[in-house]
Every structure is written in C-alpha cells, then in structure tokens.
Design an enzyme around this catalytic site. Sequence first.
Site, PDB file in Angstrom:
ATOM      1  N   ARG A  17       0.821  -1.274  -0.100  1.00 26.00           N
ATOM      2  CA  ARG A  17      -0.030   0.116  -0.139  1.00 26.00           C
ATOM      3  C   ARG A  17       0.615   1.393  -0.035  1.00 26.00           C
ATOM      4  NH1 ARG A  17      -0.567   4.736   2.602  1.00 26.00           N
ATOM      5  NH2 ARG A  17      -0.128   3.582   4.440  1.00 26.00           N
ATOM      6  N   ASP A  18       1.486   1.558   1.032  1.00 23.46           N
ATOM      7  CA  ASP A  18       2.346   2.778   1.181  1.00 23.46           C
ATOM      8  C   ASP A  18       3.704   2.640   0.295  1.00 23.46           C
ATOM      9  OD1 ASP A  18       3.585   5.053   2.012  1.00 23.46           O
ATOM     10  OD2 ASP A  18       3.390   4.678   4.091  1.00 23.46           O
ATOM     11  N   HIS A 208       4.502   4.117  12.607  1.00 21.25           N
ATOM     12  CA  HIS A 208       4.670   4.046  10.937  1.00 21.25           C
ATOM     13  C   HIS A 208       5.674   5.177  10.665  1.00 21.25           C
ATOM     14  CE1 HIS A 208       3.032   3.906   6.821  1.00 21.25           C
ATOM     15  NE2 HIS A 208       3.376   5.046   6.654  1.00 21.25           N
ATOM     16  N   HIS A 210       8.972   6.609   8.559  1.00 21.51           N
ATOM     17  CA  HIS A 210       9.589   6.701   7.067  1.00 21.51           C
ATOM     18  C   HIS A 210      11.047   7.174   7.336  1.00 21.51           C
ATOM     19  CE1 HIS A 210       6.423   6.660   3.950  1.00 21.51           C
ATOM     20  NE2 HIS A 210       5.700   6.661   5.155  1.00 21.51           N
ATOM     21  N   CYS A 241       4.214   9.275   0.397  1.00 23.81           N
ATOM     22  CA  CYS A 241       2.803   9.633   0.164  1.00 23.81           C
ATOM     23  C   CYS A 241       2.741  10.471  -1.048  1.00 23.81           C
ATOM     24  CB  CYS A 241       2.249  10.409   1.341  1.00 23.81           C
ATOM     25  SG  CYS A 241       0.816  11.092   1.174  1.00 23.81           S
ATOM     26  N   ASN A 250       9.412   4.091   3.510  1.00 20.94           N
ATOM     27  CA  ASN A 250       9.142   3.366   4.967  1.00 20.94           C
ATOM     28  C   ASN A 250      10.484   2.879   5.440  1.00 20.94           C
ATOM     29  OD1 ASN A 250       5.894   3.492   5.606  1.00 20.94           O
ATOM     30  ND2 ASN A 250       5.987   3.145   3.429  1.00 20.94           N
TER      31      ASN A 250
HETATM   32 ZN    ZN Z   1       3.654   6.175   5.099  1.00 22.60          ZN
END
Ligand code: ZN
Length: 305
Positions: A17-18, A208, A210, A241, A250
Amino acid sequence: MELRLPAQADIIEVGLRDGLQSEPTIIPTATKLTLIRQLIAAGVRHIQVASFVNPRRVPQMADAEALCAELPSAPGVIFSGLALNVRGVERAGAAGLRQVDIGISASDTHSRKNAGLSLAAALEQVAAMVSAARACGLTVRAGVQCAFGCVYEGMIPLDRVVRIVEHLLTLGINELALADSTGMANPRQMADMLDAVLPRAQVPVTLHLHDTRGMGLTNVLVALQYGVTRFDAAFGGLGGCPFIAGATGNIATEDTVNMLEQVGVATGIDWRKVAECSRLISACLARELPGKLYRLQALPSGHMH
Ligand code: ZN
C-alpha cells in the site's frame, strides 16, 4: 546505559500500500499476490494490502477489490486496508477485510492535499468512519499522520497530536498508529511523543516511520525502549505519500527485522525471504530501492561479513 528491550515485536507490512501507492509503474494484481504469498512464507503475519481511495487519484490502488478477492487463505494472518472516508471504509468491508486502517493528518495543509478536508472537517468525518467500520464488522486502526512534522507546516505542536489522539480514543478505536509520514522525527522527539501519548492510549500503539532523513531505525530503537512493539515497515524501503513533496520510503522491513533480531527482539520473520520480495519489485520498477539488505545476495546466516 542498559538497553531495555521487549522480547518480541510485530511488523506490519505496508509495502503493498504505502510502498506502491506513488509508483507510476502499475504493478499487476498477480504480481502483488505473488509478493503477498512470499511475505507470508517469510513469516509476516499482518499485511496492509491496499487502500480504498479514488483510483483516479491513486491509480496503483485501482485493483483493491480484485486483489482482496484473490487473497490466499492464511490462518493467523491479518489483511488490512486503508480508507480515507466512509465510502472507503465500506469498500474495505465489502471486500471482505477484517480490519480497516483510517487516518487523520495532524497537519491541516497535508489533510487538505491528502484527503481534501481541513483538520476540523477530518475530525468530524473520522467519527462517521469508525461507525461505518463497526457496521461492517471491521476492527479499526486509527492513525495520526504527520504526527512528527509536516513539510508544509513544519513542527506539529505536541499538544495538537495529543488532542487528536484523545479524540480518536473516545471513538472506541482498536489500535492507534502514530505516523511520521514525512520522516521528520528525531529520537528526542520520539521520546517526547511517547512520553505524552503512551500513558493516554488504552489500545495498542503502532509506529509508522519513514526513513526520509535516515533516522528511521534509530527511532525504532528509542520506541522499543518505551515498550512499543508494533511497527509498520515496507519491503525494500518502498514508500512515500503522493501528496507529501519529497517524501521517501518507509523503514525497510528486512532491515528493521534484521536489527530487531540482532538486538534480541524476535519477529518471527526471515528477512532474507523478505529481501527476495524487494529484489522482485526492484526488477519490476527497474530501479534500486532505499533498503540496504536486499542488495546483498541471500547468504546463509553466519556468512555475512
Ligand atoms: Zn507512510
């Protein structure tokens, strides 16, 4: 100083996803499914598989429903999806997921760019999203994006993050995520954030992170000492993003797992198998990824110099 580390930590894989959301090369659904099967074989027990967002804004996620329809049956593995609005939550429920991840940005500017909502409007909307999730039988993880800073607004005041967290907790969420969407957190700030948030959180807290400024794993190490045992990560260090200028990946799953295992924190994950996923996606995207360990050939343990 003595390192106080938990015996075990959980990794939530967000590379599908990310990791992929801002990649212009559309990865076929079949390739995503191959990656998911390989991640499960590597020991990953929680995979965020897609986001249920407008496919015109995030074309890489246009196959969210198709992907969910083909997910392997894997006892003990949690598949989750991200939603930015009520419609996204309902799509996640209809797709058969058990958990939806919702988010609210601590930055008003990022919220407008990412979700098309002011922070005030987003706070109102999040209650409706939690209700929709309950109606669909979904558990809810609620995240605070840009909690550690915003490329548009700079530092986010800690008391604003705390207010948002308290608002989310009143809604009856199942899990809280603090997101350093911009990779701006430093270890001191991490300590201050956890000092403020952990005593208030009656639910599990996930980080979460990065690695935009190279402080991702350092922040993990600080959080471990505060007792945090849940971390998002993306194989190969994919990620970013689409609505954060200059956002990069990430923390890499294989690099994170390797560090955790080396300091004695068990993850149940074989980083070498995760690294195979990173090599696969690196070939698909025809470029190198930010992760470190995937570049090494798969060596038997004990043979790395
Ligand atoms: Zn993220």
